[in-house]
Design an enzyme around this catalytic site. Structure first.
Site, PDB file in Angstrom:
ATOM      1  N   GLU A   1       9.404 -28.173 -24.868  1.00 20.55           N
ATOM      2  CA  GLU A   1      11.274 -28.240 -25.362  1.00 20.55           C
ATOM      3  C   GLU A   1      10.664 -29.031 -27.124  1.00 20.55           C
ATOM      4  O   GLU A   1      11.877 -28.880 -27.343  1.00 20.55           O
ATOM      5  CB  GLU A   1      11.431 -29.754 -24.754  1.00 20.55           C
ATOM      6  CG  GLU A   1      11.089 -30.916 -24.473  1.00 20.55           C
ATOM      7  CD  GLU A   1      10.068 -31.643 -23.354  1.00 20.55           C
ATOM      8  OE1 GLU A   1       9.203 -29.959 -23.206  1.00 20.55           O
ATOM      9  OE2 GLU A   1       9.638 -31.965 -22.873  1.00 20.55           O
TER      10      GLU A   1
ATOM     11  N   CYS B   1       5.234 -31.182 -17.403  1.00 21.39           N
ATOM     12  CA  CYS B   1       4.290 -32.980 -18.025  1.00 21.39           C
ATOM     13  C   CYS B   1       4.324 -32.817 -16.077  1.00 21.39           C
ATOM     14  O   CYS B   1       4.447 -32.732 -14.501  1.00 21.39           O
ATOM     15  CB  CYS B   1       4.972 -33.716 -18.409  1.00 21.39           C
ATOM     16  SG  CYS B   1       3.695 -34.618 -18.513  1.00 21.39           S
TER      17      CYS B   1
ATOM     18  N   HIS C   1       4.460 -30.552 -23.382  1.00 16.25           N
ATOM     19  CA  HIS C   1       6.012 -30.312 -23.521  1.00 16.25           C
ATOM     20  C   HIS C   1       6.830 -29.494 -24.126  1.00 16.25           C
ATOM     21  O   HIS C   1       6.616 -29.865 -24.695  1.00 16.25           O
ATOM     22  CB  HIS C   1       6.556 -31.543 -23.936  1.00 16.25           C
ATOM     23  CG  HIS C   1       6.437 -33.235 -22.985  1.00 16.25           C
ATOM     24  ND1 HIS C   1       7.590 -33.338 -22.171  1.00 16.25           N
ATOM     25  CD2 HIS C   1       5.157 -33.558 -22.539  1.00 16.25           C
ATOM     26  CE1 HIS C   1       7.830 -34.328 -21.101  1.00 16.25           C
ATOM     27  NE2 HIS C   1       5.783 -34.912 -21.390  1.00 16.25           N
TER      28      HIS C   1
END
Ligand code: GLN
Length: 536
Positions: A510, A382, A508
């Site tokens: 994650e 990001c 993102h």
């Protein structure tokens, strides 16, 4: 089977890990073939944690449907592999907002609007919302805060009423702390007794007590707690410190917590939970001998919860590669040309963290230049990806004042710019580009190889984007835009094919990494870091 509701409350102190206990219980019930979801009620007035500084409650987690949520939802997903949504995290602010909106619409027909029954009814409606979809057998509801907090009272009153209404279809798990007093060399049960008393005072009798402790709690001590707290002795279990949160489900199962929960709710436990893939993961974790070292460059490094999903995604990836993870947090405000070598040379790979605003940004550029020039595996997420683009523009394309308009409104080279649809937004809450969007990857790219397919969907949380006017100049100079949102043409992934592994994602990844389904791009990054480590 009728939907069953499990409430998880906490006492004595906060930070005992209610989220991990809830997640572990869900993991076990899931592994027994039940459909489970977990929701969290947060007793603060913010509508959602999206506007909160990460120093307050750690990272802001983002769900598929674009809700900015408490980081516990990340644990729920990592432990269960079940996606959460806006309905899984409700704050006092949202409850009050809904009630006040109804009042303004005249829905209460002239009645006085009160905490009981109107706020409590709205809480109950939200508690039952996911259950009413018919998609779940068990709804685990975590009540944020600790028993005795003023803010928690309406929630506990709602739980009391629900328990009365739901009968055997509901259950309360209470998590407390048993401190070890070093001077006396003794574990103390009094805080637990007080905490249960506080719960009983608001009309809730816990069915299961989970005792957080650093030392083994003896059977006699458990019997004593059971006696004082009106709980069956086999329903008093300990949660002793373990070296990984992912061992907590096994620890609970070894004390038959899943069976006790089922029995208490009138379900006969059959067989054992199917935990083999989970056990294989734990095995890999326990047997790893070599270590991969990843540096994380960010500005919130004093509070590691600020990067929770990233550190977990890295841990999943390292474990699947049979490596231990050593994660080194590098403060982006403290890195400059004079110490970059000293801070980064020992890393096998570097992550440039997401974030907002100017603070610490120059350090990210220094780190990126160093990583690019030394060709070490580098992953920008990001804002980290945006910094990759800016650093490349400045130092490779020679556009000295290249920047994001987030940092400098009047830059002549706005290589990162505010998205068109963001330009008229003034309200900060819930207005970013949020949640899962499609991304198409370029065939043959590193990202496409990592995912093993060309069409992916990942979650987002940003207002700024790569400025497509510059795309060609970047491509020609060696930074390729290999991922794009098909509808908006928004650049989602950049990479430098001339480097070992130099990739930035606007999204993102994650957020969607779980124990049983680790993120492919994190795996590719960590594998590259391991390969680099082995060349040294
Ligand atoms: N501040 C950047 C943006 O709004 C990046 C956000 C982030 O890293 N989550 O686009």
């Amino acid at each position: 089977m009728e939907t069953k509701y499990i409430f998880v409350t906490g006492g004595v102190v906060s930070s005992l890990g209610k989220g991990i206990i809830s997640s572990s219980l869900a993991c076990l019930l899931n592994a027994r073939g039940f459909r489970v979801t977990i929701q969290k009620f947060d007793p603060y007035i913010n509508i959602d944690p999206g506007t909160l500084n990460p120093y307050e409650h750690g990272e802001c987690y983002v769900t598929d449907d674009g809700h900015e949520a408490d980081l516990d939802l990340g644990h729920y997903e990592r432990f269960t592999n079940v996606h959460t949504s806006r309905a899984n995290n409700v704050t006092t602010g949202r409850i009050y907002q809904a009630v006040i909106d109804k009042e303004r619409r005249g829905d209460y027909l002239g009645k006085t609007v009160q905490i009981v029954p109107h706020i409590t009814d709205e809480i109950k409606r939200n508690v039952k919302f996911l259950g009413n979809t018919g998609n779940y057998d068990f709804i685990i509801t975590e009540i944020g805060g600790t028993v005795g907090d003023i803010e928690s009272l309406p929630y506990l009153e709602a739980v009391r009423q629900l328990r009365w209404e739901l009968g055997q279809n509901s259950l309360c798990v209470h998590l407390t702390y048993v401190p070890f007093i070093a001077a006396a060399q003794e574990l103390k049960t009094k805080p637990t007794q007080h905490s249960v008393k506080a719960l009983q005072e608001v009309g809730i009798q816990p069915d299961i007590l989970v005792l957080r402790t650093e030392k083994e709690i003896s059977p006699e001590m458990r019997r004593k707690i059971a006696l004082f707290c009106n709980v069956a002795p086999d329903a008093v279990v300990q949660s002793k410190d373990v070296n990984s949160i992912y061992k907590v489900p096994l620890m609970l199962h070894s004390q038959h917590v899943d069976e006790t929960v089922l029995r208490k709710m009138g379900v006969t436990p059959e067989g054992e939970p199917h935990m083999q893939p989970w056990l294989d993961f734990i095995d890999k974790m326990d047997n790893a001998t070599e270590t991969v070292t990843i540096g994380l460059v960010g500005k919130y490094v004093e509070l590691q919860d600020a990067y929770k999903s990233i550190s977990e995604a890295l841990f999943h990836a390292a474990t699947y590669a049979s490596y231990k993870l050593r994660l080194v947090y590098i403060h982006s405000e403290k890195i400059d040309d004079s110490n970059a070598d000293e801070l980064l040379a020992g890393m096998d790979g570097v992550i440039i963290a997401p974030g907002f605003g100017q603070r610490g940004i120059e350090g990210k550029f220094v780190a990126l230049k160093w990583c690019r020039e030394h060709d070490i595996p580098t992953f920008g997420i990001c804002l980290g990806m945006q910094c990759m683009v800016i650093e490349f523009a400045r130092n490779v394309l020679g556009l000295a004042d290249a920047n994001s308009t987030e940092m400098n409104h009047s830059t002549t080279h706005n290589v990162i710019d505010l998205m068109e649809e963001q330009k008229n937004i003034s309200n900060l809450g819930g207005t970013m580009r949020l949640g899962a969007y499609d991304c198409r990857l370029r065939e043959g790219s590193l990202a496409a190889k990592a995912y093993g397919r060309l069409d992916i969907r990942e979650r987002h949380r940003h207002r700024y984007e790569f400025n497509n006017d510059y795309r060609e100049r970047f491509e020609q100079a060696g930074m390729e835009c290999v991922g794009e949102n098909p509808a908006a043409k928004l650049v989602e992934v950049v990479e430098m094919p001339s480097k070992r592994w130099y990739v930035g994602t606007q999204y993102h990844p994650e957020y969607s990494s779980t124990v049983l389904s680790p993120s492919p791009i994190f795996r590719s990054f960590v594998d590259a870091a391991i390969a680099y480590h082995n060349t040294k």
